[in-house]
Design a protein around this motif. Structure first.
Motif, mmCIF file in Angstrom:
data_model
loop_
_atom_site.group_PDB
_atom_site.id
_atom_site.type_symbol
_atom_site.label_atom_id
_atom_site.label_comp_id
_atom_site.label_asym_id
_atom_site.label_seq_id
_atom_site.Cartn_x
_atom_site.Cartn_y
_atom_site.Cartn_z
ATOM 1 N N ARG A 101 0.838 -1.200 0.000
ATOM 2 C CA ARG A 101 0.000 0.000 0.000
ATOM 3 C C ARG A 101 0.874 1.251 0.000
ATOM 4 O O ARG A 101 0.608 2.216 -0.725
ATOM 5 C CB ARG A 101 -0.927 -0.008 1.217
ATOM 6 C CG ARG A 101 -1.859 -1.209 1.297
ATOM 7 C CD ARG A 101 -2.518 -1.297 2.659
ATOM 8 N NE ARG A 101 -1.512 -1.397 3.718
ATOM 9 C CZ ARG A 101 -1.780 -1.254 5.018
ATOM 10 N NH1 ARG A 101 -3.025 -1.009 5.412
ATOM 11 N NH2 ARG A 101 -0.826 -1.375 5.912
ATOM 12 N N VAL A 102 1.915 1.210 0.804
ATOM 13 C CA VAL A 102 2.845 2.338 0.854
ATOM 14 C C VAL A 102 3.593 2.466 -0.466
ATOM 15 O O VAL A 102 3.791 3.569 -0.993
ATOM 16 C CB VAL A 102 3.832 2.181 2.024
ATOM 17 C CG1 VAL A 102 4.817 3.351 2.066
ATOM 18 C CG2 VAL A 102 3.086 2.080 3.346
ATOM 19 N N LEU A 103 4.024 1.326 -1.015
ATOM 20 C CA LEU A 103 4.737 1.356 -2.291
ATOM 21 C C LEU A 103 3.839 1.889 -3.403
ATOM 22 O O LEU A 103 4.295 2.651 -4.268
ATOM 23 C CB LEU A 103 5.252 -0.036 -2.636
ATOM 24 C CG LEU A 103 6.069 -0.147 -3.931
ATOM 25 C CD1 LEU A 103 7.231 0.836 -3.948
ATOM 26 C CD2 LEU A 103 6.566 -1.582 -4.133
ATOM 27 N N THR A 104 2.568 1.519 -3.398
ATOM 28 C CA THR A 104 1.638 2.076 -4.390
ATOM 29 C C THR A 104 1.628 3.594 -4.300
ATOM 30 O O THR A 104 1.688 4.292 -5.325
ATOM 31 C CB THR A 104 0.214 1.531 -4.154
ATOM 32 O OG1 THR A 104 0.218 0.110 -4.285
ATOM 33 C CG2 THR A 104 -0.772 2.127 -5.145
ATOM 34 N N ARG A 105 1.552 4.105 -3.089
ATOM 35 C CA ARG A 105 1.533 5.557 -2.899
ATOM 36 C C ARG A 105 2.805 6.197 -3.443
ATOM 37 O O ARG A 105 2.756 7.255 -4.074
ATOM 38 C CB ARG A 105 1.379 5.850 -1.404
ATOM 39 C CG ARG A 105 1.068 7.289 -1.075
ATOM 40 C CD ARG A 105 0.928 7.429 0.425
ATOM 41 N NE ARG A 105 0.295 8.680 0.786
ATOM 42 C CZ ARG A 105 0.126 9.076 2.039
ATOM 43 N NH1 ARG A 105 0.545 8.310 3.036
ATOM 44 N NH2 ARG A 105 -0.457 10.218 2.308
ATOM 45 N N GLU A 106 3.925 5.561 -3.208
ATOM 46 C CA GLU A 106 5.193 6.092 -3.731
ATOM 47 C C GLU A 106 5.220 6.108 -5.252
ATOM 48 O O GLU A 106 5.684 7.071 -5.872
ATOM 49 C CB GLU A 106 6.364 5.269 -3.191
ATOM 50 C CG GLU A 106 6.614 5.468 -1.711
ATOM 51 C CD GLU A 106 7.954 4.926 -1.277
ATOM 52 O OE1 GLU A 106 8.522 4.079 -2.013
ATOM 53 O OE2 GLU A 106 8.447 5.343 -0.211
ATOM 54 N N LEU A 107 4.737 5.039 -5.863
ATOM 55 C CA LEU A 107 4.731 4.967 -7.325
ATOM 56 C C LEU A 107 3.802 6.010 -7.933
ATOM 57 O O LEU A 107 4.090 6.564 -9.004
ATOM 58 C CB LEU A 107 4.329 3.564 -7.783
ATOM 59 C CG LEU A 107 5.237 2.414 -7.342
ATOM 60 C CD1 LEU A 107 4.753 1.097 -7.929
ATOM 61 C CD2 LEU A 107 6.690 2.665 -7.715
ATOM 62 N N LEU A 108 2.686 6.290 -7.263
ATOM 63 C CA LEU A 108 1.755 7.301 -7.760
ATOM 64 C C LEU A 108 2.377 8.691 -7.778
ATOM 65 O O LEU A 108 1.965 9.552 -8.567
ATOM 66 C CB LEU A 108 0.486 7.315 -6.905
ATOM 67 C CG LEU A 108 -0.410 6.078 -7.007
ATOM 68 C CD1 LEU A 108 -1.534 6.160 -5.987
ATOM 69 C CD2 LEU A 108 -0.969 5.929 -8.404
ATOM 70 N N ALA A 109 3.356 8.926 -6.907
ATOM 71 C CA ALA A 109 3.992 10.247 -6.843
ATOM 72 C C ALA A 109 4.823 10.544 -8.086
ATOM 73 O O ALA A 109 5.124 11.712 -8.366
ATOM 74 C CB ALA A 109 4.853 10.346 -5.598
ATOM 75 N N TYR A 110 5.177 9.509 -8.841
ATOM 76 C CA TYR A 110 5.929 9.718 -10.087
ATOM 77 C C TYR A 110 4.930 9.989 -11.218
ATOM 78 O O TYR A 110 4.072 9.158 -11.513
ATOM 79 C CB TYR A 110 6.769 8.491 -10.426
ATOM 80 C CG TYR A 110 7.921 8.259 -9.482
ATOM 81 C CD1 TYR A 110 9.127 8.918 -9.649
ATOM 82 C CD2 TYR A 110 7.791 7.375 -8.413
ATOM 83 C CE1 TYR A 110 10.184 8.699 -8.776
ATOM 84 C CE2 TYR A 110 8.834 7.148 -7.534
ATOM 85 C CZ TYR A 110 10.035 7.820 -7.726
ATOM 86 O OH TYR A 110 11.074 7.602 -6.858
ATOM 87 N N ASN A 111 5.056 11.141 -11.847
ATOM 88 C CA ASN A 111 4.199 11.472 -12.993
ATOM 89 C C ASN A 111 4.749 10.766 -14.223
ATOM 90 O O ASN A 111 5.731 11.204 -14.818
ATOM 91 C CB ASN A 111 4.158 12.989 -13.205
ATOM 92 C CG ASN A 111 3.251 13.389 -14.364
ATOM 93 O OD1 ASN A 111 2.843 12.552 -15.166
ATOM 94 N ND2 ASN A 111 2.943 14.668 -14.464
#
Length: 385
Positions: free
Chosen positions: A16-26
């Motif tokens: 879940r945390v990793l998903t959030r991190e990946l979303l931060a990359y445009n």
């Protein structure tokens, strides 16, 4: 409570945390620019013991191939997903598309469902299993750039023979954790007609390309696919998606073009399809050009491995899965070709298919966690067999 902290390497990486991190990359495609996102994932995997190789088909259009373990007796299991996303669209978002905002069970963001949640899930499962994979067939993770416009990253890896071996493929596209046995092929064509321009008050002096195109479109209504239907996929389809022509109202147009989206089933050769279209439309003076070519992906449901995947998925569903195919295309067909063909593949991931490409796209946090468990079980069964 959803954790609000940076990922650290622990026994179990929080997907879940990793998903959030990946979303931060445009990584909206175009232009994509997946390099930073790919490097972030590569660093996590290297720390866990994977060997990571980066491949760019254009500047900053970065895919990665990560491997661990290996055996001459049995090829590794492949997990794959793409990290590029589609544009945000014209409608305004009520959530920040890159912040990974949460509301109850939902994590919002462009790519949450399609398909950074799926990538995060199989990376988390792979990191957890890494200490146990040094011996045996192991895993290969293929994380691609450029999937949303013609599967460019996967095609590059396959064409350049950069993939190595795999015995089966799990494509973590959004399926609500239901295992789909394949998808239709995808062919895009552009059809052009040419004419002669003239003043709009003297149309008899010119040759109207739009009128030619109207006859082309009418002819397409009489086109017949060489395979009428597939027992699981159903019928192939054709859609005229765009049309353009003319420069102003008071001139005879000298050029017109349409694009066609065809979805095909096994048994239809795309090269032959292009030739058939050209033969049909040549009497109208039309020229056909193929734009995108993605083969169908299909694994017979009775394949032993597919049946084990159905078994692994059953506890997460309302019953044992029945054979179905998904509507959209994936990198799976190019990767299957790159691994030498004949490799079984399943499309299986936590995202919701109906939310892909939507405004305020979201993914279920619970489903992401389920996917980690599911992917871990599939990988363990493969590596322990």
């Amino acid at each position: 409570m959803y954790p609000d902290k940076k990922v650290t390497m622990t026994a179990r990486l929080d997907a879940r945390v990793l998903t959030r991190e990946l979303l931060a990359y445009n990584t909206i495609n175009p232009p994509g620019m997946e390099r930073a996102c790919a490097r972030h994932l590569g660093a996590l995997l290297e720390t866990a013991g994977f060997t990571v190789r980066y491949h760019e088909y254009a500047e900053a259009r970065t895919s990665l191939v990560a491997t661990i373990g290996g055996s001459d007796a049995k090829a590794p299991l492949c997990f794959t997903g793409h990290i590029d996303t589609v544009p945000l669209g014209a409608a305004p978002w009520t959530k920040d598309a890159f912040a990974g905002e949460t509301d109850g069970d939902k994590i919002y963001g462009r790519g949450s469902t399609d398909m950074k949640g799926g990538v995060a899930a199989f990376v988390a499962a792979a990191v957890e299993l890494a200490p146990h994979l040094a011996r045996g067939p192991g895993l290969v993770l293929v994380i691609t750039a450029g999937e949303e416009i013609g599967c460019e990253g996967a095609r590059y890896l396959a064409d350049k023979k950069l993939l190595g071996r795999a015995g089966a493929i799990v494509v973590a596209e959004p399926t609500g954790n239901f295992p789909y046995v394949g998808h239709k092929g995808l062919c895009w064509f552009e059809v052009e007609t040419r004419g002669v321009t003239a003043h709009g008050s003297m149309p008899e002096v010119g040759d109207n390309a739009i009128l030619k195109m109207a006859r082309v479109i009418d002819d397409l209504g009489h086109f017949h696919f060489p395979v009428e239907s597939h027992p699981v996929m159903g019928k192939p389809t054709m859609n005229v998606g765009t049309i353009r022509g003319g420069i102003n109202t008071n001139s005879v147009p000298d050029a017109a073009a349409i694009t066609i989206d065809m979805r095909t089933v096994p048994g239809i050769d795309h090269g032959h399809l292009c030739k058939s279209l050209q033969t049909l439309l040549a009497p109208r003076g039309a020229r056909v050009r193929q734009l995108v070519d993605c083969a169908p992906l299909y694994t017979e449901p009775q394949t032993e491995w597919m049946q084990t995947v159905f078994e692994d998925c059953t506890p997460f569903l309302e019953g044992r899965p029945t054979p179905k195919t998904i509507t959209f295309s994936t990198d799976g067909s190019d990767l299957k070709r790159g691994f030498g063909g004949g490799v079984p593949a399943v499309i299986l991931g936590p995202g919701e298919p109906t939310l892909a490409h939507q405004t305020d796209e979201w993914c279920s946090l619970h489903r992401i966690e389920q996917s980690v468990d599911l992917f871990r079980n599939i990988a363990r069964r493969w590596c322990d067999a």
